[in-house]
Motif scaffolding. Structure first.
Motif, PDB file in Angstrom:
ATOM      1  N   ILE A 175      22.989 -56.341 -54.464  1.00  0.00           N
ATOM      2  CA  ILE A 175      21.963 -55.374 -54.879  1.00  0.00           C
ATOM      3  C   ILE A 175      21.589 -54.442 -53.711  1.00  0.00           C
ATOM      4  O   ILE A 175      20.430 -54.344 -53.320  1.00  0.00           O
ATOM      5  CB  ILE A 175      20.700 -56.098 -55.419  1.00  0.00           C
ATOM      6  CG1 ILE A 175      20.358 -57.344 -54.570  1.00  0.00           C
ATOM      7  CG2 ILE A 175      20.852 -56.475 -56.869  1.00  0.00           C
ATOM      8  CD1 ILE A 175      19.136 -58.108 -55.037  1.00  0.00           C
ATOM      9  N   PRO A 176      22.582 -53.743 -53.178  1.00  0.00           N
ATOM     10  CA  PRO A 176      22.345 -52.910 -51.990  1.00  0.00           C
ATOM     11  C   PRO A 176      21.401 -51.734 -52.249  1.00  0.00           C
ATOM     12  O   PRO A 176      20.837 -51.178 -51.303  1.00  0.00           O
ATOM     13  CB  PRO A 176      23.748 -52.410 -51.623  1.00  0.00           C
ATOM     14  CG  PRO A 176      24.514 -52.461 -52.909  1.00  0.00           C
ATOM     15  CD  PRO A 176      23.989 -53.669 -53.621  1.00  0.00           C
ATOM     16  N   PHE A 177      21.215 -51.382 -53.515  1.00  0.00           N
ATOM     17  CA  PHE A 177      20.363 -50.237 -53.846  1.00  0.00           C
ATOM     18  C   PHE A 177      18.883 -50.510 -53.571  1.00  0.00           C
ATOM     19  O   PHE A 177      18.058 -49.597 -53.676  1.00  0.00           O
ATOM     20  CB  PHE A 177      20.557 -49.841 -55.310  1.00  0.00           C
ATOM     21  CG  PHE A 177      20.415 -50.981 -56.278  1.00  0.00           C
ATOM     22  CD1 PHE A 177      19.162 -51.384 -56.738  1.00  0.00           C
ATOM     23  CD2 PHE A 177      21.538 -51.648 -56.748  1.00  0.00           C
ATOM     24  CE1 PHE A 177      19.022 -52.429 -57.622  1.00  0.00           C
ATOM     25  CE2 PHE A 177      21.413 -52.709 -57.636  1.00  0.00           C
ATOM     26  CZ  PHE A 177      20.145 -53.100 -58.069  1.00  0.00           C
ATOM     27  N   LEU A 178      18.516 -51.742 -53.205  1.00  0.00           N
ATOM     28  CA  LEU A 178      17.123 -52.037 -52.895  1.00  0.00           C
ATOM     29  C   LEU A 178      16.680 -51.435 -51.565  1.00  0.00           C
ATOM     30  O   LEU A 178      15.486 -51.261 -51.322  1.00  0.00           O
ATOM     31  CB  LEU A 178      16.895 -53.554 -52.847  1.00  0.00           C
ATOM     32  CG  LEU A 178      16.942 -54.316 -54.172  1.00  0.00           C
ATOM     33  CD1 LEU A 178      16.545 -55.767 -53.938  1.00  0.00           C
ATOM     34  CD2 LEU A 178      16.036 -53.688 -55.214  1.00  0.00           C
ATOM     35  N   LYS A 179      17.650 -51.135 -50.719  1.00  0.00           N
ATOM     36  CA  LYS A 179      17.296 -50.586 -49.412  1.00  0.00           C
ATOM     37  C   LYS A 179      16.564 -49.259 -49.572  1.00  0.00           C
ATOM     38  O   LYS A 179      16.923 -48.421 -50.405  1.00  0.00           O
ATOM     39  CB  LYS A 179      18.561 -50.378 -48.576  1.00  0.00           C
ATOM     40  CG  LYS A 179      19.255 -51.674 -48.187  1.00  0.00           C
ATOM     41  CD  LYS A 179      20.492 -51.397 -47.353  1.00  0.00           C
ATOM     42  CE  LYS A 179      21.172 -52.696 -46.931  1.00  0.00           C
ATOM     43  NZ  LYS A 179      22.393 -52.435 -46.115  1.00  0.00           N
ATOM     44  N   GLN A 180      15.525 -49.089 -48.764  1.00  0.00           N
ATOM     45  CA  GLN A 180      14.736 -47.850 -48.718  1.00  0.00           C
ATOM     46  C   GLN A 180      13.978 -47.591 -50.027  1.00  0.00           C
ATOM     47  O   GLN A 180      13.557 -46.458 -50.276  1.00  0.00           O
ATOM     48  CB  GLN A 180      15.625 -46.643 -48.385  1.00  0.00           C
ATOM     49  CG  GLN A 180      16.509 -46.813 -47.169  1.00  0.00           C
ATOM     50  CD  GLN A 180      15.711 -47.135 -45.906  1.00  0.00           C
ATOM     51  OE1 GLN A 180      14.647 -46.574 -45.687  1.00  0.00           O
ATOM     52  NE2 GLN A 180      16.232 -48.065 -45.103  1.00  0.00           N
TER      53      GLN A 180
END
Length: 437
Positions: A13-18
Motif C-alpha cells: 500500500i505505497p500510496f499511503l505515503k504523504q
C-alpha cells in the motif's frame, strides 16, 4: 515490527505515503498498537473515536482515555457519540450491524469534510480468520472465503498480515496502554464464540495455524482473480450491451458447462439474491422475470435481458393540442400540416386531420386495446396480438406509446398506423406526424 510494517506498506500500500490519514481508535489493544506504529513511522495522522454508548460508564471511560492520549501526544482527534440501541430499534437492525453502519457513515463524512485521504482500521489476521469461519458457517461463495480486503475504497487495513499474538507482544514490549472491552469476554456474539472456543483448537492442532491460514487466503485470492478474469472473457462472447440494457445470448450461454457460475459472477453486483430463480429462468417461457431492488432480469426467447427498474413516477398520459407543432416528452415528435403526401414509414405517418378529435393523447398500451392496422382492409386486431406477431420483448412492449384520438388508436408510435385515420382522395387537411430520433 515497525520496520516490518514499513516494508509491508512500501510493498502493498505505497500510496499511503504523504497522505492525510484518519485512524479508527477505540482505545483497545489493536487500535492503540496501530496508533503507536503510525506515530513511530511519522505519518500525518488524526484519530476518529466512536462512543456507541453500549457499555454505560465504560464507554465514556474509553472516550476519555483516547481523548487524553490524543491531547498528551498532540494528535488531532474527532469524537462522536451514537445512540446505537435506538438506531438499531428504529431500523430493525442487530446492534452490531447498527454500530457498523453508524461508524462507517461517520468515517466517510469525516474523510470528506475534513479532507483526509484514507481511514485506517486495526483489523489483523485473527479478525480475518474469524470472518472466514463466520462466512463458512453461513454458507458462502469464493468471495466470502477470501477474507477481509486490505483496501475497500478509502478504508485501509494495514495490519492484516499480523496475528493478534504479535500485536499483543508488541504492546507489552513498548509498554502501550489500552482499554479492555468487557464485551469481548462474552459468548453472546458468534465472533466471540469462534474466538474463544474454535480457534484455540486449531492453534492447538497447529501452532502455526495463523501463518497457514494466511497462505490459504493468498491462494484463494489468486483463484478468485482467475475466476474474475475468466468471467470477463466469457462475458465478451455472451453479452451485448445496448444503451442501459444487457442482452445475454442463451445459445452461447448454454454451451458453457458451468453457465450458472458465470451468471452469478455477472449479476451479483446488481443486487440479485434469488439465484435458483435466475438459474431456472434460462429454461422458462418468455416473459418470466426475476427482480432485484433496482434491476430485473427478463427471459425473452433466446436472451436474458438485464435492465434497470425506473422507480420514478411518470405521467400516464400526455396531451397534444390542435395547433401544437411538437412534443418533447415522453417522445420527441413533430406535427405539421402539409399540402401533399411524401413517403410514409414507421417513423412518419400522414393522417386526415378532419378525422381527429383534439386533444390527442399519448399513452402506454393497455390490456384490451384494439386497433385497425393500416393495410388490413378494416380488420381490427388486439394490440397485444400485434406485439406478439412482431415478436416484441416485454421491455419493448413497455416502452411502446400509443397516439390516440377520442379513445381510438391513431398510431402505435414507431410501428404501425391505424387504417381509420389514413388520407384518401377526399382528404382536404393532411397532418404529418413524425417521430424524431
Amino acid at each position: 515490527m515497525k520496520n516490518t510494517l514499513q516494508n509491508h506498506i512500501e510493498k502493498e500500500i505505497p500510496f499511503l505515503k504523504q497522505k492525510k490519514l484518519l485512524l479508527a481508535v477505540s482505545g483497545g489493544l489493536d487500535s492503540m498498537v496501530l496508533l503507536h506504529l503510525f506515530q513511530e513511522l511519522h505519518y500525518d495522522i488524526a484519530i476518529a473515536h466512536c462512543n456507541f454508548q453500549l457499555r454505560g460508564i465504560e464507554s465514556f471511560g474509553d472516550q476519555k482515555f483516547v481523548q487524553d492520549y490524543a491531547e498528551e501526544n498532540g494528535i488531532p482527534i474527532f469524537v462522536t457519540q451514537f445512540d446505537t440501541e435506538a438506531f438499531a430499534k428504529d431500523y430493525k437492525l442487530s446492534t452490531q450491524v447498527a454500530a457498523r453502519e453508524l461508524r462507517y457513515n461517520w468515517f466517510y463524512e469525516l474523510l470528506e469534510n475534513e479532507n483526509y485521504d484514507y481511514l485506517l482500521t486495526a483489523h489483523h489476521a485473527d479478525d480475518n480468520l474469524e470472518t472466514f469461519l463466520i462466512n463458512l458457517t453461513r454458507g458462502t461463495g469464493l468471495e466470502g472465503l477470501t477474507g477481509i480486503p486490505v483496501q475497500n475504497d478509502k478504508i485501509i487495513r494495514p495490519l492484516l498480515f499480523l496475528s493478534r499474538q504479535e500485536i499483543d507482544n508488541y504492546a507489552k514490549a513498548h509498554d502501550i496502554q489500552w482499554r479492555e472491552d468487557s464485551s469481548n469476554a462474552s459468548d453472546k456474539y458468534v465472533r466471540n464464540k469462534i474466538r474463544h472456543h474454535l480457534i484455540p483448537v486449531f492453534k492447538e492442532l497447529n501452532p502455526n495455524f495463523i501463518t497457514s491460514f494466511l497462505k490459504t487466503e493468498a491462494y484463494l485470492q489468486e483463484s478468485l482473480a482467475m475466476v474474475e478474469d475468466a468471467a470477463i472473457m466469457v462475458y465478451q462472447q455472451v453479452a451485448n450491451e445496448v444503451e442501459d440494457q444487457i442482452y445475454f445470448d442463451l445459445n452461447q450461454l448454454l454451451k458453457l458447462p458451468n453457465y450458472q457460475s458465470y451468471l452469478y459472477q455477472w449479476l451479483k453486483e446488481f443486487g440479485f439474491t434469488a439465484w435458483n430463480d435466475i438459474y431456472d429462468l434460462v429454461d422458462s417461457q418468455s416473459g418470466k422475470q426475476v427482480f432485484a431492488a433496482d434491476f430485473r432480469l427478463l427471459k425473452d426467447r433466446d436472451s436474458l435481458i438485464l435492465s434497470p427498474i425506473d422507480h420514478s413516477e411518470i405521467q400516464e398520459e400526455f396531451l397534444v393540442n390542435e395547433n401544437q407543432t411538437e412534443v418533447k416528452i415522453p417522445l420527441n415528435m413533430t406535427f405539421c400540416k402539409v399540402a401533399g403526401l411524401s413517403v410514409a414509414s414507421n417513423k412518419t405517418i400522414f393522417v386526415d386531420v378532419d378525422q381527429l378529435v383534439f386533444p390527442l393523447v399519448l399513452r402506454k398500451w393497455k390490456t384490451g386495446d384494439v386497433f385497425t392496422p393500416f393495410g388490413m382492409d378494416g380488420k381490427s386486431k388486439k394490440v397485444s396480438k400485434f406485439f406478439k406477431d412482431e415478436k416484441l420483448s416485454l421491455l419493448e412492449k413497455e416502452n411502446t406509446w400509443l397516439l390516440c384520438s377520442n379513445n381510438q388508436i391513431v398510431w402505435i408510435v414507431g410501428r404501425r398506423a391505424d387504417e381509420r385515420f389514413k388520407t384518401t382522395n377526399s382528404t382536404k387537411n393532411i397532418l404529418k406526424i413524425e417521430l424524431e430520433n
